[in-house]
Design a protein around this motif. Structure first.
Motif, mmCIF file in Angstrom:
data_model
loop_
_atom_site.group_PDB
_atom_site.id
_atom_site.type_symbol
_atom_site.label_atom_id
_atom_site.label_comp_id
_atom_site.label_asym_id
_atom_site.label_seq_id
_atom_site.Cartn_x
_atom_site.Cartn_y
_atom_site.Cartn_z
ATOM 1 N N VAL A 138 0.850 -1.189 0.000
ATOM 2 C CA VAL A 138 0.000 0.000 0.000
ATOM 3 C C VAL A 138 0.885 1.239 0.000
ATOM 4 O O VAL A 138 1.731 1.415 0.892
ATOM 5 C CB VAL A 138 -0.948 -0.013 1.218
ATOM 6 N N GLU A 187 -1.894 -6.177 3.969
ATOM 7 C CA GLU A 187 -2.379 -5.224 2.971
ATOM 8 C C GLU A 187 -3.753 -4.678 3.362
ATOM 9 O O GLU A 187 -4.019 -3.481 3.241
ATOM 10 C CB GLU A 187 -2.441 -5.918 1.610
ATOM 11 N N LYS A 238 -4.636 -0.777 4.076
ATOM 12 C CA LYS A 238 -5.673 -0.063 3.314
ATOM 13 C C LYS A 238 -6.674 0.604 4.255
ATOM 14 O O LYS A 238 -7.120 1.723 4.019
ATOM 15 C CB LYS A 238 -6.395 -1.015 2.356
ATOM 16 N N SER A 265 -5.131 3.668 5.823
ATOM 17 C CA SER A 265 -5.135 4.754 4.829
ATOM 18 C C SER A 265 -6.523 5.352 4.671
ATOM 19 O O SER A 265 -6.671 6.565 4.541
ATOM 20 C CB SER A 265 -4.654 4.231 3.466
ATOM 21 N N GLN A 266 -7.523 4.510 4.679
ATOM 22 C CA GLN A 266 -8.900 4.962 4.526
ATOM 23 C C GLN A 266 -9.358 5.815 5.716
ATOM 24 O O GLN A 266 -9.985 6.852 5.544
ATOM 25 C CB GLN A 266 -9.826 3.758 4.365
#
Length: 160
Positions: free
Chosen positions: A28, A150, A154, A157-158
């Motif tokens: 990512v 991963e 993610k 990050s979201q």
């Protein structure tokens, strides 16, 4: 954005899985990740991390005493509001890893962390409470560990 992977490992099996999860996190973009044995902690990196993944071998359906000790003595770390996840290793499918993961997740919630498992909505590998690496099952397990990392990256990050 940073993600820490904290683990305890006596035989090297849990460390190996932590490194596989680290590989998955690196998929990512925009995420810096560091896997750390509890004996080699980088406090500044942990405090700066938006997500922390905790890893433990399963002993009698529980986390290692080293992980429990670290959690008990972690009051000087900034954990509140971070995304927390957990993984475990076990010698067999009947080793009690789900109970070990629940113990860790309970402590993370007490510390004020948000908890994420990687879920079942994405299909296989299905991670109900967190990732479990069973030593007697080898097919796809390395890639499943990477996928777990991963997924956590993610979500970090979201959210952040």
């Amino acid at each position: 954005m940073k993600i820490s992977i904290l683990y305890s490992s006596k035989t090297g099996k849990t460390e190996r899985v932590a490194k596989l999860i680290e590989e998955g996190v690196k998929r990512v973009q925009g995420i810096e990740v560091k896997a750390m044995n509890l004996n080699e902690i980088d406090k500044e990196f942990i405090d700066d991390s938006k997500g922390i993944i905790f890893g433990t071998p399963t002993y009698y359906a529980n986390m290692s005493w080293e992980m429990k000790k670290w959690i008990d003595e972690s009051s000087s770390f900034n954990l509140e509001g971070k995304l927390g996840a957990a993984f475990s290793t076990a010698n067999s499918i009947a080793g009690g890893s789900d109970i070990a993961l629940l113990a860790i997740l309970n402590h993370l919630m007490v510390k004020g962390m948000l908890v994420y498992s990687g879920g079942v909505a994405f299909g296989k590998p299905k991670t109900h409470l967190g990732y479990v690496h069973i030593n007697e099952i080898v097919e796809n397990e390395d890639e499943n560990a990477r996928i777990f990392g991963e997924r956590i990256a993610k979500k970090v990050s979201q959210i952040f």
